[in-house]
Design a protein around this motif. Sequence first.
Motif, PDB file in Angstrom:
ATOM      1  N   ILE A 302      76.775  37.413  13.233  1.00 57.08           N
ATOM      2  CA  ILE A 302      77.628  37.291  14.424  1.00 57.08           C
ATOM      3  C   ILE A 302      77.276  38.328  15.485  1.00 57.08           C
ATOM      4  CG2 ILE A 302      80.015  37.412  15.251  1.00 57.08           C
ATOM      5  CD1 ILE A 302      80.898  36.442  12.492  1.00 57.08           C
ATOM      6  N   TRP A 303      77.018  39.565  15.058  1.00 57.71           N
ATOM      7  CA  TRP A 303      76.918  40.674  16.006  1.00 57.71           C
ATOM      8  C   TRP A 303      75.505  41.196  16.236  1.00 57.71           C
ATOM      9  CZ3 TRP A 303      80.817  41.630  19.092  1.00 57.71           C
ATOM     10  CH2 TRP A 303      82.107  41.269  18.688  1.00 57.71           C
ATOM     11  N   HIS A 304      74.518  40.642  15.612  1.00 57.35           N
ATOM     12  CA  HIS A 304      73.163  41.122  15.860  1.00 57.35           C
ATOM     13  C   HIS A 304      72.801  40.885  17.325  1.00 57.35           C
ATOM     14  CE1 HIS A 304      68.857  41.788  15.543  1.00 57.35           C
ATOM     15  NE2 HIS A 304      69.064  42.307  14.334  1.00 57.35           N
ATOM     16  N   PRO A 305      72.241  41.911  17.994  1.00 54.46           N
ATOM     17  CA  PRO A 305      71.917  41.759  19.423  1.00 54.46           C
ATOM     18  C   PRO A 305      71.008  40.580  19.725  1.00 54.46           C
ATOM     19  CG  PRO A 305      71.792  44.069  18.786  1.00 54.46           C
ATOM     20  CD  PRO A 305      71.997  43.283  17.523  1.00 54.46           C
ATOM     21  N   ASP A 306      70.193  40.168  18.768  1.00 54.46           N
ATOM     22  CA  ASP A 306      69.306  39.019  19.007  1.00 54.46           C
ATOM     23  C   ASP A 306      70.085  37.709  19.051  1.00 54.46           C
ATOM     24  OD1 ASP A 306      67.235  40.777  19.053  1.00 54.46           O
ATOM     25  OD2 ASP A 306      66.598  40.393  16.979  1.00 54.46           O
ATOM     26  N   HIS A 307      71.285  37.713  18.425  1.00 51.87           N
ATOM     27  CA  HIS A 307      72.095  36.489  18.366  1.00 51.87           C
ATOM     28  C   HIS A 307      73.313  36.553  19.283  1.00 51.87           C
ATOM     29  CE1 HIS A 307      70.425  36.420  14.005  1.00 51.87           C
ATOM     30  NE2 HIS A 307      69.553  35.886  14.850  1.00 51.87           N
ATOM     31  N   ASN A 308      73.715  37.748  19.655  1.00 51.87           N
ATOM     32  CA  ASN A 308      74.926  37.921  20.457  1.00 51.87           C
ATOM     33  C   ASN A 308      74.556  38.637  21.758  1.00 51.87           C
ATOM     34  OD1 ASN A 308      77.464  38.670  21.520  1.00 51.87           O
ATOM     35  ND2 ASN A 308      78.353  38.692  19.457  1.00 51.87           N
ATOM     36  N   PRO A 309      74.678  37.958  22.896  1.00 50.71           N
ATOM     37  CA  PRO A 309      74.266  38.565  24.170  1.00 50.71           C
ATOM     38  C   PRO A 309      75.326  39.463  24.805  1.00 50.71           C
ATOM     39  CG  PRO A 309      74.958  36.299  24.518  1.00 50.71           C
ATOM     40  CD  PRO A 309      75.054  36.537  23.051  1.00 50.71           C
ATOM     41  N   SER A 310      76.496  39.617  24.188  1.00 49.68           N
ATOM     42  CA  SER A 310      77.557  40.412  24.795  1.00 49.68           C
ATOM     43  C   SER A 310      77.158  41.882  24.876  1.00 49.68           C
ATOM     44  CB  SER A 310      78.861  40.267  24.013  1.00 49.68           C
ATOM     45  OG  SER A 310      78.715  40.797  22.715  1.00 49.68           O
ATOM     46  N   VAL A 316      78.798  47.394  18.194  1.00 49.00           N
ATOM     47  CA  VAL A 316      79.456  46.850  17.000  1.00 49.00           C
ATOM     48  C   VAL A 316      78.455  46.707  15.861  1.00 49.00           C
ATOM     49  CG1 VAL A 316      80.682  44.868  16.053  1.00 49.00           C
ATOM     50  CG2 VAL A 316      81.212  45.672  18.357  1.00 49.00           C
ATOM     51  N   PHE A 317      77.257  46.240  16.172  1.00 48.71           N
ATOM     52  CA  PHE A 317      76.238  46.084  15.134  1.00 48.71           C
ATOM     53  C   PHE A 317      75.877  47.437  14.516  1.00 48.71           C
ATOM     54  CE2 PHE A 317      71.731  46.070  13.899  1.00 48.71           C
ATOM     55  CZ  PHE A 317      71.771  45.103  12.907  1.00 48.71           C
ATOM     56  N   LEU A 318      75.811  48.480  15.355  1.00 48.14           N
ATOM     57  CA  LEU A 318      75.510  49.815  14.843  1.00 48.14           C
ATOM     58  C   LEU A 318      76.594  50.300  13.894  1.00 48.14           C
ATOM     59  CD1 LEU A 318      73.650  52.275  14.895  1.00 48.14           C
ATOM     60  CD2 LEU A 318      74.919  53.115  16.878  1.00 48.14           C
ATOM     61  N   LYS A 319      77.853  50.051  14.239  1.00 43.65           N
ATOM     62  CA  LYS A 319      78.957  50.443  13.347  1.00 43.65           C
ATOM     63  C   LYS A 319      78.891  49.675  12.031  1.00 43.65           C
ATOM     64  CE  LYS A 319      82.241  51.710  16.985  1.00 43.65           C
ATOM     65  NZ  LYS A 319      83.554  51.389  17.614  1.00 43.65           N
ATOM     66  N   ILE A 320      78.560  48.412  12.112  1.00 41.42           N
ATOM     67  CA  ILE A 320      78.441  47.591  10.892  1.00 41.42           C
ATOM     68  C   ILE A 320      77.325  48.124  10.006  1.00 41.42           C
ATOM     69  CG2 ILE A 320      77.816  45.298  10.034  1.00 41.42           C
ATOM     70  CD1 ILE A 320      79.162  44.145  12.560  1.00 41.42           C
TER      71      ILE A 320
END
Length: 337
Positions: A302-310, A316-320
């Motif tokens: 859901i939150w990987h920068p390659d998949h989520n442009p927000s 969020v991905f770094l925290k995960i």
Amino acid sequence: MGKSVMLTYALWVVGGPFGLHHLYLGRDNHALLWMLTLGGFGFGWIREFLRIPAYVREANQDSVEDRRRPTNLPPLHPVRFIGQACVGIYFGTVAMIGLNSLSFFYLIVLPISVAVGVHLVSNVGQQTSDLQKTLTACLVTSSLLYGSAFAPLPISLAATVTAAQHRRFKPPRSPRSTQTLAPRLFRLTLALVAFSAPLGFCIFHNTTATLYYLSDCIAALLDFFWFVPWLRHMLESILLMPYRILCAVTGGGYYEETWRKVLEILLREYTEREKDALRVLSLHTDASLEEINQGYRKLVKIWHPDHNPSTEAEDVFLKIQQAYELLQRWHRPRHSK
């Protein structure tokens, strides 16, 4: 002048756990051992209540010019044997806490530390042993157990058996060779500094790593008794006893919370930081390692920068990622369900 039994008992009462009475009797090895172990972990100091008259006789006999010692093999005493093993493990554990980051730790530092502990007990009183053979046994055993967290135990046992096989009486001391108090205290101080410096550095500059190493040792010990649930439960109850007594006396408060945080680390319970990591991954506190992996993979999709442009996706991905790595370190293989 002969040593006094009454004065020895007085020193035993006042500074017995620190070896003050042994220092008075000229038993410097025994005094150093007591300083490093607080009176043989308390048990040795209590046991000496009945041994002091014999210690005084030995000290007074050593002051006689024609003192002779037997040339035969000294008797194998179980207390000395157990003491050698325990102190060897103790010295090895202290070395693992303070010096295990050294690249040559398991090949040199650990075997030397265990050998010194065993040999120190071997030199108590009128007996001694062969340090070279004891050290050789430690070096060989340590090389076979490279990287093991339990290495101090078998290394100490091998060294203890070797020291017992090569035990002998010390040669008699001449009264003329008796040194004054100042150089004796100087040597004892150097030994204390050598023992405590690595541990002190680790405690003051790497407290978290120290606590996590202790937690690993305690957790491994508890997991060793997984097949005897009642014994494991009893050990956990003993470890929790100071905390429960503190709760009963204080009724809670700041000190209770502080002690509880220490116990969370020592008993491998989730700390507040790890609970936050679980919340980041939307998991409950009893989540298994498999559930942690599944939750991580789900959130990554859901939150990987390659998949989520927000714009917030990267944070969020770094925290995960950080939460997952933290829980991975906690969930060692022995904790897997």
